[in-house]
Design an enzyme around this catalytic site. Structure first.
Site, short mmCIF file in Angstrom:
data_model
loop_
_atom_site.label_atom_id
_atom_site.label_comp_id
_atom_site.label_asym_id
_atom_site.label_seq_id
_atom_site.Cartn_x
_atom_site.Cartn_y
_atom_site.Cartn_z
N HIS A 103 -9.27 -8.49 8.24
CA HIS A 103 -8.14 -7.81 8.89
C HIS A 103 -7.94 -8.33 10.31
O HIS A 103 -7.89 -7.55 11.28
CB HIS A 103 -8.35 -6.29 8.90
CG HIS A 103 -7.06 -5.53 9.08
ND1 HIS A 103 -6.83 -4.31 8.53
CD2 HIS A 103 -5.91 -5.84 9.76
CE1 HIS A 103 -5.62 -3.88 8.85
NE2 HIS A 103 -5.04 -4.80 9.61
N VAL A 104 -7.80 -9.65 10.41
CA VAL A 104 -7.62 -10.27 11.72
C VAL A 104 -6.31 -11.05 11.84
O VAL A 104 -6.10 -11.74 12.83
CB VAL A 104 -8.80 -11.21 12.07
CG1 VAL A 104 -10.06 -10.40 12.32
CG2 VAL A 104 -9.02 -12.25 10.98
N ALA A 105 -5.42 -10.92 10.84
CA ALA A 105 -4.13 -11.62 10.95
C ALA A 105 -3.38 -11.22 12.22
O ALA A 105 -2.67 -12.02 12.82
CB ALA A 105 -3.29 -11.36 9.71
N TRP A 106 -3.56 -9.98 12.64
CA TRP A 106 -2.85 -9.44 13.81
C TRP A 106 -3.50 -9.82 15.13
O TRP A 106 -2.91 -9.60 16.20
CB TRP A 106 -2.84 -7.91 13.74
CG TRP A 106 -4.23 -7.32 13.90
CD1 TRP A 106 -5.19 -7.22 12.94
CD2 TRP A 106 -4.81 -6.81 15.10
NE1 TRP A 106 -6.34 -6.67 13.46
CE2 TRP A 106 -6.12 -6.40 14.79
CE3 TRP A 106 -4.34 -6.64 16.40
CZ2 TRP A 106 -6.99 -5.85 15.74
CZ3 TRP A 106 -5.20 -6.09 17.35
CH2 TRP A 106 -6.51 -5.69 17.00
N THR A 140 -1.34 -9.86 3.88
CA THR A 140 -1.73 -9.59 5.27
C THR A 140 -1.14 -8.26 5.73
O THR A 140 -1.04 -8.01 6.94
CB THR A 140 -1.26 -10.72 6.21
OG1 THR A 140 0.16 -10.85 6.09
CG2 THR A 140 -1.93 -12.04 5.86
N ALA A 141 -0.75 -7.40 4.78
CA ALA A 141 -0.07 -6.15 5.11
C ALA A 141 -1.02 -4.97 5.07
O ALA A 141 -1.56 -4.56 6.09
CB ALA A 141 1.12 -5.94 4.16
N ARG A 142 -1.27 -4.41 3.88
CA ARG A 142 -2.18 -3.28 3.71
C ARG A 142 -2.92 -3.43 2.39
O ARG A 142 -2.35 -3.84 1.38
CB ARG A 142 -1.42 -1.94 3.73
CG ARG A 142 -0.90 -1.52 5.09
CD ARG A 142 -2.03 -1.16 6.05
NE ARG A 142 -1.56 -0.68 7.35
CZ ARG A 142 -1.38 -1.46 8.40
NH1 ARG A 142 -1.58 -2.77 8.30
NH2 ARG A 142 -0.99 -0.95 9.56
N ASP A 191 -6.29 -10.46 3.66
CA ASP A 191 -6.74 -10.09 5.00
C ASP A 191 -6.99 -8.60 5.13
O ASP A 191 -7.52 -8.16 6.15
CB ASP A 191 -5.70 -10.53 6.04
CG ASP A 191 -6.17 -10.29 7.47
OD1 ASP A 191 -7.24 -10.80 7.84
OD2 ASP A 191 -5.46 -9.57 8.21
N THR A 209 0.60 -0.39 14.92
CA THR A 209 1.93 -0.04 14.42
C THR A 209 1.87 1.15 13.46
O THR A 209 2.64 2.10 13.57
CB THR A 209 2.58 -1.24 13.73
OG1 THR A 209 2.69 -2.31 14.67
CG2 THR A 209 3.96 -0.89 13.21
N GLU A 217 -11.66 -0.28 4.55
CA GLU A 217 -12.08 -1.33 5.47
C GLU A 217 -13.18 -0.80 6.38
O GLU A 217 -12.98 0.24 7.03
CB GLU A 217 -10.87 -1.79 6.31
CG GLU A 217 -9.86 -2.54 5.48
CD GLU A 217 -8.60 -2.92 6.26
OE1 GLU A 217 -7.88 -3.80 5.78
OE2 GLU A 217 -8.36 -2.33 7.33
N LEU A 259 8.42 -9.16 10.32
CA LEU A 259 7.40 -10.12 9.89
C LEU A 259 7.87 -10.91 8.69
O LEU A 259 7.70 -12.14 8.62
CB LEU A 259 6.08 -9.40 9.59
CG LEU A 259 5.42 -8.72 10.78
CD1 LEU A 259 4.11 -8.06 10.36
CD2 LEU A 259 5.15 -9.72 11.91
#
Length: 321
Positions: free
Chosen positions: A285-288, A232-234, A258, A74, A263, A158
């Protein structure tokens, strides 16, 4: 004949099926690409697929054949969109694919932290149950989600989905007004009130110049109810050094993280040090990244490419995203 180059295929999981576009093309895939390698690998390409590879103006200036940058995510901050607009390069992104996976991961972090799942598991493996001499033990507090006030920063799809799930749990969702802005309407609760009265605060806003370092010591000191912080955003939304101070001072009761900046985080970074605490959960960074969400992303990615070639482009990004 279009030449398509995917610079960082490894950013999609191995179970994702990436179908071939339905037009004449060649496809080159690289698992990983550095910014310095991008121009050479994209030479002659009309379509670039990227996820996190940086495409600067200097790089793009070396790619006269490039017509489309299809971002497999995104966020498009890795692309110099001003250069693209000035030189007729289209940029398309992915939208709506994470409507289930990110909120579910958000609540997984909330539940694990509110109920101290990991500390109880660790104590059980260490023999605490046997030493307790009864059917249960109470080494850690357990708090319900029902009745808790949930401060939501970010009112997009979200954030809205998180609010829907929160209501099912019996929580009280509050959408925070934008920091420093008043009079936004009945959807919003004033920024300061959200910080002061929430039991849990969860971030679902984009990283922009206005939101970078959104949560720091000033904000932590406003959090009167010692909330959990979920991000869980940035990573750049939270000042990581201040997060450590807030945990040290007991200004918040824990954190579910997350996303970090950068990263991956260095092994000796603040966030890796915090991850060793029982009241902090760090995921990579796996929430997505549920299998279902990744496949939806991959299908939409190829849809965007096919639609562009067919003259009916979809999900074009204009200006900054």
């Amino acid at each position: 004949m279009h030449k398509i180059v995917f610079l960082d295929r490894a950013t999609l999981g191995p179970r994702v099926v990436l179908r071939r576009p339905g037009f004449d093309h060649t496809l080159e895939e690289y698992q990983h690409t550095t910014a310095a390698q991008a121009a050479e690998r994209l030479a002659g390409a009309s379509i670039a697929i990227i996820n996190k590879v940086s495409l600067t103006a200097d790089t793009l200036a070396q790619l006269p054949d490039l017509k489309l940058i299809a971002v497999a995510a995104t966020g498009t901050d890795c692309v110099d969109k001003a250069y693209c607009q000035a030189h007729g390069i289209a940029v398309a992104n992915i939208r709506g694919y994470a409507l289930r996976t990110v909120p579910e991961h958000t609540f997984a972090l909330m539940l694990a932290l509110r109920r101290n799942i990991i500390p109880f598991r660790d104590d059980t493996l260490a023999g605490e149950w046997q030493r307790a001499g009864q059917f249960c033990f109470f080494n850690h507090p357990i708090n319900d989600l029902g009745g808790a006030r949930l401060g939501i920063i970010g009112e997009g799809v979200l954030g809205q989905r998180v609010a829907e799930i929160a209501r099912v749990f019996g929580m009280i969702p509050l959408f925070a007004a934008h920091k420093g802005v008043s009079g936004l309407g009945p959807l919003y609760t004033p920024w300061d009130e959200v910080l002061e009265t929430s039991d849990i605060i969860t971030l679902h806003c984009p990283l922009t110049p206005q939101t970078r370092n959104l949560i720091g010591m000033t904000e932590f000191r406003q959090m009167k109810r010692r909330p959990l912080l979920i991000n869980t955003a940035r990573g750049g939304l939270v000042v990581e050094e201040d997060l450590e101070h807030a945990l040290d001072e007991g200004l918040i009761s824990g954190a579910g993280i997350d996303v970090t900046s950068p990263e991956p985080p260095p092994a000796d970074s603040v966030i890796m040090r915090l991850a060793r605490r029982p009241n902090v959960i760090l995921t990579p960074h796996v929430a997505w990244a549920s299998d279902e969400a990744q496949q939806t992303l991959a299908d939409q990615l190829i849809d965007n490419i096919e639609n562009f070639v067919a003259g009916a482009p979809s999900n074009l990004v204009l200006g900054s995203y």
